[in-house]
Design an enzyme around this catalytic site. Structure first.
Site, mmCIF file in Angstrom:
data_model
loop_
_atom_site.group_PDB
_atom_site.id
_atom_site.type_symbol
_atom_site.label_atom_id
_atom_site.label_comp_id
_atom_site.label_asym_id
_atom_site.label_seq_id
_atom_site.Cartn_x
_atom_site.Cartn_y
_atom_site.Cartn_z
ATOM 1 N N TYR A 249 -3.390 1.952 16.245
ATOM 2 C CA TYR A 249 -2.152 2.074 17.021
ATOM 3 C C TYR A 249 -2.381 2.011 18.525
ATOM 4 O O TYR A 249 -1.572 1.476 19.255
ATOM 5 C CB TYR A 249 -1.441 3.393 16.683
ATOM 6 C CG TYR A 249 -0.872 3.367 15.283
ATOM 7 C CD1 TYR A 249 0.374 2.795 15.037
ATOM 8 C CD2 TYR A 249 -1.591 3.861 14.213
ATOM 9 C CE1 TYR A 249 0.881 2.736 13.753
ATOM 10 C CE2 TYR A 249 -1.087 3.806 12.925
ATOM 11 C CZ TYR A 249 0.151 3.247 12.701
ATOM 12 O OH TYR A 249 0.663 3.164 11.436
ATOM 13 N N ARG B 226 0.850 -1.187 0.000
ATOM 14 C CA ARG B 226 0.000 0.000 0.000
ATOM 15 C C ARG B 226 0.883 1.233 0.000
ATOM 16 O O ARG B 226 1.692 1.405 0.920
ATOM 17 C CB ARG B 226 -0.882 -0.040 1.255
ATOM 18 C CG ARG B 226 -1.825 1.101 1.357
ATOM 19 C CD ARG B 226 -2.450 1.253 2.741
ATOM 20 N NE ARG B 226 -2.542 2.680 2.962
ATOM 21 C CZ ARG B 226 -2.495 3.277 4.117
ATOM 22 N NH1 ARG B 226 -2.378 2.589 5.234
ATOM 23 N NH2 ARG B 226 -2.556 4.576 4.187
ATOM 24 N N ASN C 119 -6.776 1.685 10.514
ATOM 25 C CA ASN C 119 -5.420 1.919 11.030
ATOM 26 C C ASN C 119 -5.510 1.925 12.549
ATOM 27 O O ASN C 119 -6.265 2.721 13.116
ATOM 28 C CB ASN C 119 -4.874 3.272 10.575
ATOM 29 C CG ASN C 119 -4.573 3.301 9.085
ATOM 30 O OD1 ASN C 119 -4.754 2.306 8.382
ATOM 31 N ND2 ASN C 119 -4.109 4.434 8.600
ATOM 32 N N HIS D 23 -2.317 11.074 1.116
ATOM 33 C CA HIS D 23 -1.770 10.832 2.451
ATOM 34 C C HIS D 23 -1.166 12.155 2.939
ATOM 35 O O HIS D 23 0.059 12.315 2.961
ATOM 36 C CB HIS D 23 -0.746 9.698 2.400
ATOM 37 C CG HIS D 23 -0.479 9.033 3.717
ATOM 38 N ND1 HIS D 23 -0.606 7.666 3.918
ATOM 39 C CD2 HIS D 23 -0.095 9.531 4.909
ATOM 40 C CE1 HIS D 23 -0.288 7.365 5.174
ATOM 41 N NE2 HIS D 23 0.025 8.482 5.800
ATOM 42 N N GLU E 225 -6.594 8.346 6.570
ATOM 43 C CA GLU E 225 -6.882 9.067 7.812
ATOM 44 C C GLU E 225 -7.356 10.497 7.585
ATOM 45 O O GLU E 225 -6.713 11.463 8.030
ATOM 46 C CB GLU E 225 -5.649 9.054 8.718
ATOM 47 C CG GLU E 225 -5.161 7.654 9.039
ATOM 48 C CD GLU E 225 -4.059 7.619 10.098
ATOM 49 O OE1 GLU E 225 -3.507 8.682 10.433
ATOM 50 O OE2 GLU E 225 -3.763 6.513 10.604
ATOM 51 N N GLU F 58 -3.018 -0.345 8.650
ATOM 52 C CA GLU F 58 -1.798 0.112 9.340
ATOM 53 C C GLU F 58 -1.827 -0.396 10.765
ATOM 54 O O GLU F 58 -2.871 -0.339 11.428
ATOM 55 C CB GLU F 58 -1.695 1.645 9.410
ATOM 56 C CG GLU F 58 -1.124 2.310 8.200
ATOM 57 C CD GLU F 58 -0.977 3.819 8.372
ATOM 58 O OE1 GLU F 58 -0.704 4.292 9.504
ATOM 59 O OE2 GLU F 58 -1.147 4.530 7.369
HETATM 60 C C1 FCB Z 1 -0.416 6.982 10.897
HETATM 61 C C2 FCB Z 1 -0.074 7.603 9.565
HETATM 62 C C3 FCB Z 1 1.279 7.171 9.039
HETATM 63 C C4 FCB Z 1 2.306 7.120 10.146
HETATM 64 C C5 FCB Z 1 1.812 6.284 11.293
HETATM 65 C C6 FCB Z 1 2.795 6.122 12.413
HETATM 66 O O1 FCB Z 1 -1.357 7.767 11.565
HETATM 67 O O2 FCB Z 1 -1.036 7.261 8.602
HETATM 68 O O3 FCB Z 1 1.651 8.036 8.016
HETATM 69 O O4 FCB Z 1 2.585 8.411 10.566
HETATM 70 O O5 FCB Z 1 0.638 6.869 11.800
#
Ligand code: FCB
Length: 448
Positions: free
Chosen positions: A295, A77, A293, A121, A166, A353
């Site tokens: 985290y 991607r 995505n 992006h 995002e 992600e």
């Molecule tokens: C996400 C972004 C990517 C990178 C990661 C750590 O939010 O999409 O570009 O910064 O975090």
């Protein structure tokens, strides 16, 4: 220990973004994007770093694709730099810019790696920022035209199209807290940007489907976090709901239901009449693929001083932190189940992600022993597997990211890659985590 097996057709990939890796910021006719302007403004980025050269993927893409092949990836991607293709954002096409993506797509296909193209992006052409950027509705129409041009060019080979990465971050970091380009702090502009980003998704989806040379899937990729209240108090619980509306429902409701929750905020209520035109929400409500995505989670407390949501984030004690975020693997399972339960999406779902920054370095023998990343990945991919077991048909997982790169306002500090990059020589070294992931792909699973 048990063996975790994934469905046969599961897609394993990695994700990157144009500005973070390409470099060649002003080569072959590329015009500046808002990130070029932002990073060239002193004081915006840690150590005043920029991605003028970054990891020079523009010139080294063959080496990078060879490494992807070595890892056995099914899919890659990446994003396209709008101002490489259309230096003014609209109008004249820069053929040399499109040629780069031609070469990249061909190289991927030669290596049997499926390209997943993301059209945006964070890197708006500066020329369009000069006309008002995302708060200006015209930008959404310009985006659809750009989507059409790229589709006409690549859709004989590219089947999966993501409109945005995002969009919430594009709006919130770009226009609310100003930590990202264009560095504006204005809640009204934020709401306007948010709506026009979503509208541009709908318009682009139409344009992609109308101009595609073969069957395509059109998706979007969202940053989503489960939100938990800091305490059991009624006020914190209500704060968590407001935060969830702002972070998650502001994007999920329009895309998956064709409704918007922005009237729940005073600023949104004021605006929604003039901002959201008849027919907009129907246009936005279209998706073949939802990219998640993930985290971290968000823990929220009531905070009347905080603008718009009257809630702010707290850092809970007890869990591990990555240096950027709390590490909270269960949140990925919770999130996937919630999407499934609340929205019953008819579209595909993929994790587009997930990853962790680790202060990696080369050991005496030239190896990078990033055990911490391997642990993070096992814990998170296990949660994806749990979600599949619980009935959510997740179709793929993309690691953030392929090689270490420019991490926005944090510059080159955080290293997220499967491939270590020496920023002096730009030499690439596959880390232990990359080798581990390669093994996972071969086995389509792992011991946990
Ligand atoms: C996400 C972004 C990517 C990178 C990661 C750590 O939010 O999409 O570009 O910064 O975090």
């Amino acid at each position: 220990m048990q063996k975790i097996n994934f469905p046969k057709d599961f897609t394993w990939g990695v994700a990157t973004a144009a500005y973070q890796i390409e470099g060649a910021w002003n080569e072959d006719g590329k015009a500046p994007s808002i990130w070029d302007t932002f990073t060239h403004t002193p004081g915006r980025i840690a150590h005043n770093e920029n991605a003028d050269i970054s990891v020079d993927h523009y010139h080294r893409y063959k080496e990078d694709v060879a490494l992807m092949k070595e890892l056995g990836l099914d899919a890659y991607r990446f994003s396209i730099a709008w101002s490489r293709v259309l230096p003014n954002g609209t109008g004249t096409i820069n053929k040399a810019g499109l040629d780069f993506y031609d070469r990249l797509v061909d190289e991927l296909l030669r290596n049997k790696i499926e390209p997943y193209v993301c059209l945006y992006h964070y890197d708006l052409p500066q020329a369009l920022q000069d006309k008002g950027g995302w708060p200006n509705r015209d930008t959404a129409y310009a985006f659809a035209d750009y989507a059409r041009i790229v589709t006409e060019h690549l859709s004989d080979r590219v089947k999966v199209w993501l409109t945005h990465n995002e969009p919430w971050v594009t709006a919130a970091a770009g226009y609310f807290d100003g930590s990202h380009a264009p560095g504006i702090k204005d809640p009204v502009a934020t709401f306007r940007a948010m709506h026009h980003l979503l509208l541009s998704h709908g318009l682009a989806a139409e344009a992609i489907r109308a101009s595609a040379k073969g069957p395509v899937k059109v998706g979007i990729t969202l940053n989503l976090n489960p939100v938990h209240p800091a305490t059991d108090s009624k006020k914190d619980q209500a704060a968590a709901l407001r935060m969830d509306t702002m972070l998650n429902r502001s994007m999920l409701d329009p895309l998956l239901k064709g409704t918007t929750p922005i009237q729940e905020f005073a600023a949104g209520r004021l605006l929604s009449g003039s901002l959201i035109k008849p027919g907009d929400l129907e246009k936005i409500h279209t998706l073949d693929l939802l990219g998640v995505n993930y985290y971290t989670r968000t823990v929220a407390k009531n905070d009347p001083k905080f603008p718009v949501v009257a809630a702010s984030q707290v850092q809970p004690q007890g869990n591990e932190y990555s240096g950027m975020w709390e590490i909270y693997p269960e949140g990925l399972h919770e999130l996937l189940l919630r999407i499934w339960k609340d929205y019953q999406p008819a579209c595909e779902i993929m994790v587009t992600e997930n990853g962790v920054p680790v202060p990696d370095g080369l050991d005496f023998d030239g190896r990078v022993r990033d055990e911490r990343r391997i642990r993070y990945l096992k814990d998170h991919i296990y949660q994806v597997h749990r979600a599949i077991q619980d009935g959510v048909p997740v179709k793929g997982y993309f690691h953030w990211t392929m090689m270490d790169n420019f991490e926005w306002s944090l510059g080159y500090g955080p290293r997220f890659g499967f491939v270590y990059v020496d920023y002096e020589t730009l030499k690439r070294t596959v880390k232990d985590s990359g080798r581990w992931f390669a093994g996972l792909i071969v086995d389509n699973g792992f011991e946990y």
